[in-house]
Design a protein around this motif. Sequence first.
Motif, PDB file in Angstrom:
ATOM      1  N   LEU A 136      47.399  33.947  43.160  1.00 37.17           N
ATOM      2  CA  LEU A 136      46.373  34.713  42.470  1.00 37.17           C
ATOM      3  C   LEU A 136      47.022  35.520  41.351  1.00 37.17           C
ATOM      4  CD1 LEU A 136      43.393  34.982  43.235  1.00 37.17           C
ATOM      5  CD2 LEU A 136      43.991  37.015  44.521  1.00 37.17           C
ATOM      6  N   SER A 137      46.382  35.579  40.224  1.00 34.54           N
ATOM      7  CA  SER A 137      46.904  36.419  39.149  1.00 34.54           C
ATOM      8  C   SER A 137      45.927  37.560  38.892  1.00 34.54           C
ATOM      9  CB  SER A 137      47.088  35.602  37.872  1.00 34.54           C
ATOM     10  OG  SER A 137      45.827  35.339  37.285  1.00 34.54           O
ATOM     11  N   TRP A 138      46.416  38.597  38.227  1.00 38.75           N
ATOM     12  CA  TRP A 138      45.519  39.710  37.950  1.00 38.75           C
ATOM     13  C   TRP A 138      44.395  39.278  37.028  1.00 38.75           C
ATOM     14  CZ3 TRP A 138      44.045  41.672  33.327  1.00 38.75           C
ATOM     15  CH2 TRP A 138      44.761  41.247  32.214  1.00 38.75           C
ATOM     16  N   GLU A 139      44.670  38.245  36.191  1.00 38.83           N
ATOM     17  CA  GLU A 139      43.612  37.760  35.305  1.00 38.83           C
ATOM     18  C   GLU A 139      42.483  37.132  36.113  1.00 38.83           C
ATOM     19  OE1 GLU A 139      46.790  36.902  35.032  1.00 38.83           O
ATOM     20  OE2 GLU A 139      47.527  37.263  33.001  1.00 38.83           O
ATOM     21  N   ASP A 140      42.851  36.423  37.183  1.00 39.23           N
ATOM     22  CA  ASP A 140      41.822  35.880  38.070  1.00 39.23           C
ATOM     23  C   ASP A 140      40.955  37.005  38.614  1.00 39.23           C
ATOM     24  OD1 ASP A 140      42.918  33.326  37.815  1.00 39.23           O
ATOM     25  OD2 ASP A 140      44.227  33.598  39.549  1.00 39.23           O
ATOM     26  N   VAL A 141      41.638  38.056  39.055  1.00 35.20           N
ATOM     27  CA  VAL A 141      40.920  39.178  39.658  1.00 35.20           C
ATOM     28  C   VAL A 141      40.032  39.851  38.619  1.00 35.20           C
ATOM     29  CG1 VAL A 141      41.164  41.383  40.847  1.00 35.20           C
ATOM     30  CG2 VAL A 141      42.762  39.520  41.331  1.00 35.20           C
ATOM     31  N   ALA A 142      40.572  40.011  37.407  1.00 36.52           N
ATOM     32  CA  ALA A 142      39.777  40.644  36.351  1.00 36.52           C
ATOM     33  C   ALA A 142      38.524  39.827  36.071  1.00 36.52           C
ATOM     34  CB  ALA A 142      40.621  40.768  35.082  1.00 36.52           C
ATOM     35  N   ARG A 143      38.691  38.533  36.025  1.00 36.61           N
ATOM     36  CA  ARG A 143      37.574  37.681  35.680  1.00 36.61           C
ATOM     37  C   ARG A 143      36.534  37.633  36.799  1.00 36.61           C
ATOM     38  NH1 ARG A 143      35.690  32.678  36.236  1.00 36.61           N
ATOM     39  NH2 ARG A 143      34.729  31.678  34.430  1.00 36.61           N
ATOM     40  N   THR A 144      37.002  37.511  38.019  1.00 35.21           N
ATOM     41  CA  THR A 144      36.058  37.324  39.119  1.00 35.21           C
ATOM     42  C   THR A 144      35.521  38.636  39.675  1.00 35.21           C
ATOM     43  OG1 THR A 144      37.895  37.251  40.675  1.00 35.21           O
ATOM     44  CG2 THR A 144      37.081  35.145  39.846  1.00 35.21           C
ATOM     45  N   HIS A 145      36.261  39.719  39.526  1.00 36.64           N
ATOM     46  CA  HIS A 145      35.850  40.967  40.166  1.00 36.64           C
ATOM     47  C   HIS A 145      35.745  42.155  39.215  1.00 36.64           C
ATOM     48  CE1 HIS A 145      36.846  38.634  43.730  1.00 36.64           C
ATOM     49  NE2 HIS A 145      36.201  39.522  44.444  1.00 36.64           N
ATOM     50  N   GLY A 146      36.144  41.976  37.957  1.00 39.77           N
ATOM     51  CA  GLY A 146      36.126  43.106  37.025  1.00 39.77           C
ATOM     52  C   GLY A 146      34.754  43.740  36.899  1.00 39.77           C
ATOM     53  N   LEU A 156      43.028  47.260  37.982  1.00 42.09           N
ATOM     54  CA  LEU A 156      43.702  46.012  37.605  1.00 42.09           C
ATOM     55  C   LEU A 156      45.212  46.210  37.533  1.00 42.09           C
ATOM     56  CD1 LEU A 156      41.259  44.503  34.958  1.00 42.09           C
ATOM     57  CD2 LEU A 156      41.581  43.834  37.336  1.00 42.09           C
ATOM     58  N   LEU A 157      45.614  47.372  37.088  1.00 40.37           N
ATOM     59  CA  LEU A 157      47.042  47.674  37.051  1.00 40.37           C
ATOM     60  C   LEU A 157      47.628  47.661  38.472  1.00 40.37           C
ATOM     61  CD1 LEU A 157      49.152  48.453  34.915  1.00 40.37           C
ATOM     62  CD2 LEU A 157      48.637  50.852  35.378  1.00 40.37           C
ATOM     63  N   ARG A 169      47.813  44.156  39.845  1.00 40.49           N
ATOM     64  CA  ARG A 169      48.952  43.392  39.340  1.00 40.49           C
ATOM     65  C   ARG A 169      50.239  43.791  40.055  1.00 40.49           C
ATOM     66  NH1 ARG A 169      52.524  43.944  35.298  1.00 40.49           N
ATOM     67  NH2 ARG A 169      51.557  45.855  34.557  1.00 40.49           N
ATOM     68  N   TRP A 197      58.186  36.570  37.974  1.00 39.84           N
ATOM     69  CA  TRP A 197      57.236  36.321  39.055  1.00 39.84           C
ATOM     70  C   TRP A 197      56.751  34.869  39.039  1.00 39.84           C
ATOM     71  CZ3 TRP A 197      51.547  38.288  39.100  1.00 39.84           C
ATOM     72  CH2 TRP A 197      50.986  38.047  40.349  1.00 39.84           C
ATOM     73  N   ARG A 199      54.488  29.587  34.821  1.00 43.01           N
ATOM     74  CA  ARG A 199      53.188  29.908  34.262  1.00 43.01           C
ATOM     75  C   ARG A 199      53.331  30.565  32.900  1.00 43.01           C
ATOM     76  NH1 ARG A 199      49.421  33.484  37.794  1.00 43.01           N
ATOM     77  NH2 ARG A 199      49.223  31.520  38.875  1.00 43.01           N
ATOM     78  N   ALA A 249      36.399  37.599  28.903  1.00 46.76           N
ATOM     79  CA  ALA A 249      36.993  37.381  30.222  1.00 46.76           C
ATOM     80  C   ALA A 249      36.390  38.286  31.282  1.00 46.76           C
ATOM     81  CB  ALA A 249      38.500  37.587  30.152  1.00 46.76           C
ATOM     82  N   LEU A 250      36.072  39.514  30.910  1.00 44.65           N
ATOM     83  CA  LEU A 250      35.569  40.448  31.912  1.00 44.65           C
ATOM     84  C   LEU A 250      34.058  40.485  31.982  1.00 44.65           C
ATOM     85  CD1 LEU A 250      38.041  43.409  31.465  1.00 44.65           C
ATOM     86  CD2 LEU A 250      37.898  41.807  33.358  1.00 44.65           C
ATOM     87  N   PRO A 308      30.937  35.744  39.914  1.00 47.55           N
ATOM     88  CA  PRO A 308      32.277  35.373  40.359  1.00 47.55           C
ATOM     89  C   PRO A 308      32.347  33.886  40.688  1.00 47.55           C
ATOM     90  CG  PRO A 308      31.447  37.270  41.569  1.00 47.55           C
ATOM     91  CD  PRO A 308      30.301  36.737  40.763  1.00 47.55           C
ATOM     92  N   GLU A 309      33.500  33.328  40.489  1.00 50.54           N
ATOM     93  CA  GLU A 309      33.728  31.958  40.884  1.00 50.54           C
ATOM     94  C   GLU A 309      34.933  31.950  41.804  1.00 50.54           C
ATOM     95  OE1 GLU A 309      32.355  30.258  36.542  1.00 50.54           O
ATOM     96  OE2 GLU A 309      34.052  29.350  37.561  1.00 50.54           O
ATOM     97  N   VAL A 335      43.853  32.949  29.902  1.00 48.14           N
ATOM     98  CA  VAL A 335      43.973  34.390  29.784  1.00 48.14           C
ATOM     99  C   VAL A 335      45.433  34.798  29.822  1.00 48.14           C
ATOM    100  CG1 VAL A 335      43.224  36.585  30.718  1.00 48.14           C
ATOM    101  CG2 VAL A 335      41.732  34.596  30.887  1.00 48.14           C
ATOM    102  N   LEU A 362      48.915  48.534  30.833  1.00 49.92           N
ATOM    103  CA  LEU A 362      47.607  47.916  30.646  1.00 49.92           C
ATOM    104  C   LEU A 362      46.758  48.832  29.790  1.00 49.92           C
ATOM    105  CD1 LEU A 362      45.368  45.912  31.409  1.00 49.92           C
ATOM    106  CD2 LEU A 362      44.949  47.314  33.424  1.00 49.92           C
TER     107      LEU A 362
END
Lengths: 171, 133
Positions: free
Chosen positions: A6-16, A41-42, A45, B73, B77, B93-94, B99-100, B111, B124
């Motif tokens: 999982l990346s923070w971008e995934d989290v931002a997109r799906t849960h932001g 989000l910080l 990450r 990390w 990627r 993006a936000l 959600p998916e 992203v 950030l």
Amino acid sequence: MTHRPLSWEDVARTHGRKIYNFAYRLCGDPHDAADLVQEVLLRVRRGLEDFQPGSFEGWLWRITHNAFIDEMRRRQRRPTAPLPEVVDRWDAQSSPGADEQLAAMRLGDDIQAALLELPYEFREAVVMCDVIGLSYEEIAAAVAVPVGTVRSRIHRGRRLLRAALSQEAAG
Amino acid sequence: MTHLDLLLSVYLDGETTPEESRLVSQHIGECLRCRRRLEALNEARTAVRSLPMLDMPADLVPAAVTETRQRRWHPARWAAAAAAAAAIVTATALALPDPEPLDLGDVTRQVGARAALDLGANSLKFVVPGAER
Ligand SMILES: [Zn+2]
């Protein structure tokens, strides 16, 4: 099923958006809500490396809860507002036609205002349940309290909300 | 008769145990007072649920999310992201609606490309798209 990290971008997109709505309903301010999303989000990450797949919702909302609490402490705001005048109006009947008035008055602003009057713990539980759609178990994990406490907070929050909205409608 | 209180909210949320559900449905079938309480609680519940889901402010983008440790990390990627840097995704993006599933390799690459461009930054922050370009 392959499991990508999982990346923070995934989290931002799906849960932001959910985090934003959580924060907005809790504080009523779009700028503070955006700041909170940024902080969450910080932390996401920073924490993703340690995240163990399996309880993502509980983990994410725990981070969100903690970030919100920390932010309130940082600003040294009082998180709760006492509401003595609306407590225990549980079975009070308002004037005839009050139900219709209540329905008419039930605009977002009134509901938001009533939410902001709730003690913080009740407000948070109600928002997690009715805005975000978390289960009681997920809320308990996020807030780190027993499910019985979640039950009680949601219920008491709704009682106070109902009383506040009735009062507004009654004029 | 012992009236119900807390269980009514739990019942509305479908969080009662089977035994509690039987208790509540039997009681509200016989007790007008608790039926009214249930309706009142449901009004409060419905009110909060009727609040619209707000969009994230459209001009807010998490522009730079970087710490040096993130480079090691997922090095592969980041390399792929840099190669795909032309396909930068910005403000939306936000603000996407629903959600998916979280296994979103494409989104990660797209992203991630933007974040990869900002490896020099150390925090950030949100920027207004266009304001920096
Ligand atoms: Zn009863």
